[in-house]
Design an enzyme around this catalytic site. Structure first.
Site, PDB file in Angstrom:
ATOM      1  N   ASP A 194       0.825  -1.205   0.000  1.00 25.14           N
ATOM      2  CA  ASP A 194       0.000   0.000   0.000  1.00 25.14           C
ATOM      3  C   ASP A 194       0.857   1.251   0.000  1.00 25.14           C
ATOM      4  O   ASP A 194       0.477   2.273  -0.558  1.00 25.14           O
ATOM      5  CB  ASP A 194      -0.939  -0.024   1.206  1.00 25.14           C
ATOM      6  CG  ASP A 194      -2.012  -1.088   1.049  1.00 25.14           C
ATOM      7  OD1 ASP A 194      -2.967  -0.850   0.290  1.00 25.14           O
ATOM      8  OD2 ASP A 194      -1.886  -2.167   1.653  1.00 25.14           O
ATOM      9  N   ASN A 204       1.638  -2.630   4.361  1.00 26.36           N
ATOM     10  CA  ASN A 204       0.723  -3.525   3.669  1.00 26.36           C
ATOM     11  C   ASN A 204      -0.289  -4.083   4.666  1.00 26.36           C
ATOM     12  O   ASN A 204      -0.202  -3.818   5.867  1.00 26.36           O
ATOM     13  CB  ASN A 204       1.495  -4.659   2.977  1.00 26.36           C
ATOM     14  CG  ASN A 204       0.699  -5.342   1.882  1.00 26.36           C
ATOM     15  OD1 ASN A 204       0.072  -4.685   1.045  1.00 26.36           O
ATOM     16  ND2 ASN A 204       0.700  -6.663   1.868  1.00 26.36           N
ATOM     17  N   LYS A 205      -1.239  -4.865   4.177  1.00 27.58           N
ATOM     18  CA  LYS A 205      -2.272  -5.435   5.029  1.00 27.58           C
ATOM     19  C   LYS A 205      -1.651  -6.124   6.241  1.00 27.58           C
ATOM     20  O   LYS A 205      -0.652  -6.840   6.138  1.00 27.58           O
ATOM     21  CB  LYS A 205      -3.115  -6.441   4.230  1.00 27.58           C
ATOM     22  CG  LYS A 205      -4.242  -7.093   5.030  1.00 27.58           C
ATOM     23  CD  LYS A 205      -5.318  -6.091   5.418  1.00 27.58           C
ATOM     24  CE  LYS A 205      -6.383  -6.735   6.307  1.00 27.58           C
ATOM     25  NZ  LYS A 205      -7.246  -7.661   5.571  1.00 27.58           N
TER      26      LYS A 205
END
Length: 289
Positions: A194, A204-205
């Site tokens: 991201d 990121n997630k």
């Protein structure tokens, strides 16, 4: 330029869990392009409205640098075209061009990432990256096996597994907690991003960092595939890791006893290489701003 449609778009934009950061950035550009085209002009009132929309869209997803990057580039055109008679047409063209550049960058990432995957490889991934989905679509004849973390709490990994099934690509859907079992069996781990921080650390997630730690322990290469638009500029505001509604956890505990942080940060020493539209980088290669 009615405010209610934008409020609806902003709500869905902020709540979206199924699309990756790059795809959301292109959705935002498409909205701005539509807004300008619908107005048919770019006077002071329209310009003020557009600037406000850009600011709200950037603020809505603060963990996704690509949104701020592309929208702020478009905003610079909005400001510099102050007294231009064909400003509306030029702004529409600018949004289209930025979307094309984004898609071309994704294509470049896929081009450079594909040779890292050999026939018969087992690949482990986490969350749903539109860039990786484009890469995975090229593996239909590669006899690869893709292990997909479900990516709690809303399980976007399930949609990944369903798409892989539609493509007849062998896959296994696992709980996030099983990731550490599968890094010992995988040939490589690939994730999207991201945001990329200045030193190459990856936003990121949530769950990505634990996956990277497990991969390092099991000597499994950990690759980050993300276009350079996702690098945070030095002038960016302090990073905010988005907090989502704890109701997504679907437990009957008091809300103050739960947390739903959606992103984590994976340090550079856990990353084997970064893949962007320029190539594969064993050392992080920041763009020149």
């Amino acid at each position: 330029m009615a405010s209610e449609p934008f409020a609806d778009f902003l709500h869905s934009f902020k709540a979206d869990r199924q699309h990756g950061a790059s795809e959301l950035a292109r959705q935002a550009l498409a909205w701005l392009q539509h807004s300008v085209a619908e107005a048919g002009r770019c006077d002071e009132v329209v310009r003020h409205t557009l600037l406000d929309q850009v600011n709200q869209l950037c603020a809505a997803r603060p963990s996704m640098s690509v949104i701020g990057h592309l929208l702020q580039r478009w905003q610079r055109h909005l400001v510099t075209l102050d007294n231009c008679t064909d400003a509306a047409e030029l702004l529409v063209a600018s949004a289209e061009q930025l979307s094309v550049l984004s898609l071309e960058a994704v294509g470049g990432c896929v081009h450079h990432a594909r040779p890292l995957i050999s026939p018969g490889h087992t690949l482990l991934t986490h969350s749903c990256s539109s860039t990786l989905m484009r890469l995975f679509s090229s593996l239909r004849e590669a006899a690869c096996h893709i292990v997909v973390c479900e990516s709690r709490p809303l399980n976007e990994g399930v949609a990944v597994a369903r798409q892989l099934n539609d493509w007849n690509i062998p896959c296994t859907l696992i709980t996030d907690a099983q990731a550490g079992l599968y890094t010992a069996q995988a040939d490589l781990v690939m994730v999207g991003a991201d945001s990329l921080l200045g030193d190459g650390a990856v936003v990121n997630k949530v769950g990505t960092r634990l996956l990277a730690l497990a991969a390092q322990r099991d000597h499994c290469p950990f690759y980050v595939v993300a276009e350079s638009f996702k690098q945070r500029p030095p002038s960016a505001d302090a990073l905010i890791l988005e907090q989502m509604d704890v109701a997504e956890l679907n437990h009957d505990l008091p809300h103050e006893q739960m947390a739903n942080t959606y992103f984590d940060i994976t340090e550079t020493d856990l990353i084997s290489a970064w893949v962007d539209e320029r190539g594969v980088h064993r050392q992080f290669s920041p763009v020149v701003w």
